[in-house]
Motif scaffolding. Structure first.
Motif, PDB file in Angstrom:
ATOM      1  N   THR A 145      -0.527  -4.039   2.351  1.00 35.14           N
ATOM      2  CA  THR A 145      -2.606  -3.675   1.131  1.00 35.14           C
ATOM      3  C   THR A 145      -3.965  -3.881   2.292  1.00 35.14           C
ATOM      4  O   THR A 145      -4.440  -3.593   1.913  1.00 35.14           O
ATOM      5  CB  THR A 145      -2.055  -4.172  -0.528  1.00 35.14           C
ATOM      6  OG1 THR A 145      -2.559  -5.709   0.510  1.00 35.14           O
ATOM      7  CG2 THR A 145      -1.005  -4.560  -0.845  1.00 35.14           C
ATOM      8  N   LYS A 146      -3.102  -4.095   3.905  1.00 35.84           N
ATOM      9  CA  LYS A 146      -4.806  -4.782   4.054  1.00 35.84           C
ATOM     10  C   LYS A 146      -4.818  -3.976   4.982  1.00 35.84           C
ATOM     11  O   LYS A 146      -6.012  -3.990   5.554  1.00 35.84           O
ATOM     12  CB  LYS A 146      -3.640  -6.011   4.703  1.00 35.84           C
ATOM     13  CG  LYS A 146      -3.648  -7.255   3.610  1.00 35.84           C
ATOM     14  CD  LYS A 146      -5.374  -7.929   3.162  1.00 35.84           C
ATOM     15  CE  LYS A 146      -4.993  -9.429   2.508  1.00 35.84           C
ATOM     16  NZ  LYS A 146      -6.423  -9.611   1.784  1.00 35.84           N
ATOM     17  N   ASN A 188       0.618  -7.539   5.740  1.00 37.41           N
ATOM     18  CA  ASN A 188       0.338  -7.472   4.348  1.00 37.41           C
ATOM     19  C   ASN A 188       0.663  -5.617   4.164  1.00 37.41           C
ATOM     20  O   ASN A 188      -0.064  -4.967   4.522  1.00 37.41           O
ATOM     21  CB  ASN A 188      -0.917  -7.997   4.313  1.00 37.41           C
ATOM     22  CG  ASN A 188      -0.950  -7.857   2.523  1.00 37.41           C
ATOM     23  OD1 ASN A 188      -0.741  -7.226   1.774  1.00 37.41           O
ATOM     24  ND2 ASN A 188      -1.340  -9.109   1.777  1.00 37.41           N
ATOM     25  N   GLU A 202       2.866   3.789   3.122  1.00 35.90           N
ATOM     26  CA  GLU A 202       2.966   4.753   3.040  1.00 35.90           C
ATOM     27  C   GLU A 202       3.697   5.655   3.393  1.00 35.90           C
ATOM     28  O   GLU A 202       3.817   6.831   2.133  1.00 35.90           O
ATOM     29  CB  GLU A 202       1.251   5.045   2.948  1.00 35.90           C
ATOM     30  CG  GLU A 202       0.627   3.836   2.369  1.00 35.90           C
ATOM     31  CD  GLU A 202      -1.189   4.227   1.782  1.00 35.90           C
ATOM     32  OE1 GLU A 202      -1.446   5.728   3.284  1.00 35.90           O
ATOM     33  OE2 GLU A 202      -1.852   3.529   1.480  1.00 35.90           O
ATOM     34  N   GLN A 208       0.408  -1.259   5.982  1.00 33.67           N
ATOM     35  CA  GLN A 208       0.357   0.026   4.700  1.00 33.67           C
ATOM     36  C   GLN A 208       0.628   1.042   4.567  1.00 33.67           C
ATOM     37  O   GLN A 208       1.294   2.312   4.351  1.00 33.67           O
ATOM     38  CB  GLN A 208      -1.235  -0.166   4.536  1.00 33.67           C
ATOM     39  CG  GLN A 208      -1.949   0.280   3.245  1.00 33.67           C
ATOM     40  CD  GLN A 208      -2.735   0.706   2.889  1.00 33.67           C
ATOM     41  OE1 GLN A 208      -3.477  -0.889   3.199  1.00 33.67           O
ATOM     42  NE2 GLN A 208      -3.238   1.253   2.264  1.00 33.67           N
TER      43      GLN A 208
END
Lengths: 317, 442
Positions: free
Chosen positions: B57-58, B55, B67, B63
């Motif tokens: 966003t975790k 995921n 980014e 992530q």
């Protein structure tokens, strides 16, 4: 296959004239057979023969995948190391032990289940489906469920059987050799007994009901009918079932891999081979062990076919 | 793209056609799978599973991948692939792909102990000389040591792990232990026995057991491998030294006194944590810092009673050497996008990203400056201890035969109840020596 089944007289005639000159028809059929089965035969040889030969060739080398520059031809050294190492014989003993225990228990259990399935008429199909469920479960999955059931933290077996002497909440089944072997065998038996019972059911179906009736009329007891009429008449099926299961059990891997990872001396031959070839990337030694395992399996198959006179095509005539 | 999707449907008429379709679709698939066809190169990063999973966003590696893709401004994009859970399975998969020269793997997250084996086999791309300083700046020393093979930097420290001693304050108090002073294993065992509680350890036959054994030996001043980097027949082992015997004596005593729970021979990190989370048995635990985030998830009622201290001493008076772990980032030498891959590694390992990762997953940063951050100090009250432990930590042996060394040690030291200081260390030495000579199986 289609040739012999659709046209049995041709088969019979070709058998009679085996030593004589073949008829044109027999020749044509033979060549048709080759043309039909040939491609499959070639593919089979390619996909099974090539890896086998490659493994035999690799087994003569001291060859580590992470060190390819030091690949050395050592001929039979890998076999000598393997056969003179106690680890190999421990793994062989474990494999034989598990094979004997599981196949023996499965034969008895499977036969009982087959007898029940044979007699029961009403929910016959549902019953056969239900009995097959364990066999349809992926071995790794069933190994995990047995593993979790017997663990001290997630398990429930200790709670269920706490009334037995020697079992309490802290009994560690995987802490020693016999506890581990027991659980490994239980899960293997649970999973493959259905296969055994189906093969035996097929054998039971071959037994002529009139012979049983005749024996009954003659006053034979249930036990006598079982041992004198039913068993002798399904010997071929029993032997085929035993052969299949023995070969299968001898290659046991999943349960041990999941439950103990080979700890407490529970490594089987397959697991030992896996450790050398996949984990240590010792391709040479891994191949040598794979070849040895292959030889064991060949010997078992030959012993069954020759020693017990198993006719793999039994039941067709 | 439409051509790729439709091609297999055209010929499905004859049997030979079917074979052709199978072969052709294989070719077409590989052609379509090639990222070079259009757009920026896609870098595939094989990650070990962490709290963030897949995921983006975790706060996990997923992530960071996203980014850095955004930050690259079209230079590259990173896609992630998850490796298996256990370190051994991760090694196997990475090794298989590296040995097969899989161009579909550009970057990988490696346990520090894999680095030597992969680097010796030339599977890892050397860190470009102009990037080395940037990638190791402010990193804890064991992380740099583990990323270096034969004086060359072959990987970049991403995060660094170490074990702490977790304890119940009430238990320590009742046993009369002063936890402000360094404690020894002997003291812990006696305390656990007198209070009828457990010490959570890792003694199943797996890598975690090797972590424990190595920390015990290093703590007594010894080393499992005396001359890292030597070839197989030249390796010297310090197992049968006085330090090795001290280490074996600790394991023997833990097993004999029964303070590691009912199933010591099958305890891993999770099982040890469960022992500690169980109020009836919880006393002490040696484990990684993820414990701090995991305990609230287990709804323990005594979270205020949990304390932490430096890893126990093997020998009284000799500073302990906590275990070292974590993740190093490497670039596959078969990758076709090595330059972009190193750029991506630089982006992933910036202090900001290490901080984000530490906050997101609880995995401690390899960069020392992260520990000065107020946010980190607030969320991890033990961060100063983690940093101190990391600096003092002793990596497991740096050798290209690490897998064999570890398996042989695990085998001879299993089950823990059979460990005997007089025989086990010597047996382990004999086995490793024979295995490396090719005279024994593992």
């Amino acid at each position: 296959m289609s040739v012999t089944q659709t046209d049995p007289p041709a088969q019979a005639s070709s058998k009679k004239k085996k030593k004589q000159v073949m008829t044109d028809r027999a020749k044509a059929e033979r060549s048709l057979g080759w043309r039909l089965a040939g491609p499959a035969f070639v593919v089979m040889v390619a996909v099974t023969g090539y890896p086998i030969l490659q493994a035999i060739w690799n087994s003569f080398f001291n060859y580590r995948l992470t060190d390819p520059t030091n690949k050395k031809f050592t001929f039979l050294n890998n076999y000598i190391v393997a056969l003179s190492d106690g680890v190999f014989w421990q793994a062989t003993w474990v494999t034989v032990l598990i094979t004997i225990i599981t196949v023996a228990v499965e034969l008895v259990l499977g036969f009982i289940i087959a007898l029940v399935m044979h007699k029961i008429v009403i929910p016959r199909r549902s019953l056969r489906t239900i009995v097959l469920i364990p066999y349809s479960i992926i071995t790794v999955v069933s190994a995990f469920s047995w593993f979790y059931a017997f663990r001290t933290d997630t398990g429930y077996i200790n709670q269920w059987f706490a009334w037995l002497p020697g079992i309490d909440a802290s009994t560690d089944w995987f802490g020693g050799f016999w506890g581990s072997i027991l659980v490994i065998c239980l899960s293997e038996i649970w999973k493959t007994t259905p296969f055994m019972s189906l093969l035996l059911l097929a054998g039971l179906a071959q037994v002529d009901a009139s012979m049983e009736e005749a024996a009954e009329v003659d006053g034979a007891t249930w036990w006598q009918r079982l041992t004198r009429v039913i068993l002798p008449n399904m010997k071929a099926a029993i032997m085929v079932a035993l052969l299949f299961r023995t070969l299968d059990a001898f290659r046991i891997f999943d349960n041990i891999f999941i439950m103990t990872g080979g700890a407490n001396g529970t490594s089987s031959l397959s697991l030992l081979t896996y450790n050398q070839a996949i984990d240590r990337v010792e391709i040479g030694m891994g191949s040598a062990l794979a070849v040895l395992l292959f030889l064991f399996v060949l010997v078992i198959a030959a012993a069954f076919v020759r020693g017990f006179k198993v006719d793999l095509t039994g039941g067709r005539n | 793209m439409t051509g790729c999707a439709q091609a297999p449907h055209r010929r499905r008429r004859s049997i030979t056609g079917a074979v052709a379709v199978a072969a052709a679709s294989g070719l077409l698939l590989s052609a379509c799978g090639s990222p070079a066809a259009a757009g920026p190169p896609v870098l595939t990063w094989y990650i070990n599973p962490d709290g963030g999973g897949a995921n983006p966003t975790k706060g996990g590696q997923a992530q960071l991948a996203k980014e850095c893709t955004d930050a690259a401004g079209g230079q590259y994009s990173i896609s992630i692939q998850l490796l298996p859970n256990s370190a051994s399975d991760q090694r196997q998969q990475l090794l298989r792909r590296l040995a097969a020269k899989d161009v579909g793997m550009d970057m990988m997250s490696m346990d520090p102990v894999f680095v030597a084996e992969f680097a010796e086999a030339t599977f890892l791309d050397d860190v470009p000389a102009d990037s080395a300083d940037e990638l190791t700046k402010d990193a804890v020393k064991p992380a740099i040591d583990a990323a270096t093979w034969k004086d060359k930097l072959v990987a970049a420290p991403m995060w660094a792990n170490t074990q702490l001693l977790w304890y119940r304050k009430s238990v320590a108090k009742a046993a009369g232990l002063d936890m402000n002073q360094p404690v020894t294993w002997d003291q812990l065992i006696d305390a656990a026995k007198s209070q009828d509680v457990t010490i959570g350890v890792q003694a199943s036959r797996y890598e975690g057991y090797m972590v424990w054994i190595n920390a015990l030996i290093e703590g007594a001043g010894g080393h499992i491998v005396e001359n890292p980097g030597a070839s197989g027949d030249q390796l010297k082992f310090g197992l049968a030294s006085e330090a090795g015997k001290e280490a074996a004596a600790v394991i023997q005593k833990v097993a004999r006194e029964g303070v590691a729970g009912p199933a010591m021979g099958t305890t891993d990190e999770t099982a040890a944590l469960d022992l500690f989370a169980n109020e009836a048995t919880s006393g002490f635990l040696v484990n990684w810092p993820y414990v701090w985030a995991a305990l609230p998830d287990k709804n323990v009622s005594f979270i205020d009673d949990v304390g932490w201290a430096r890893y126990p001493q093997t020998v009284a008076g000799k500073a302990s050497k906590p275990p070292f772990g974590g993740i190093e980032l490497g670039v596959n030498s078969a990758s076709t996008h090595k330059e972009q891959a190193w750029d991506a590694v630089k982006c992933i390992t910036t202090p900001e990203h290490q901080k984000l990762y530490m906050l997101g997953t609880g995995n401690p940063a390899a960069n020392k400056t992260v520990y000065d951050d107020p946010e980190i100090k607030k969320k991890f009250p033990m961060s100063a201890l983690i940093r101190e432990s990391l600096d003092a930590a002793a990596p497991r042996p740096l050798t290209q035969y690490y897998g064999d060394v570890s398996s042989a040690v695990q085998r001879t030291f299993s089950p823990p109840s059979s460990v005997d200081p007089a025989t086990t260390p010597q047996a382990a030495t004999d086995l490793i020596t024979a295995v490396l000579r090719g005279d024994a199986l593992l």
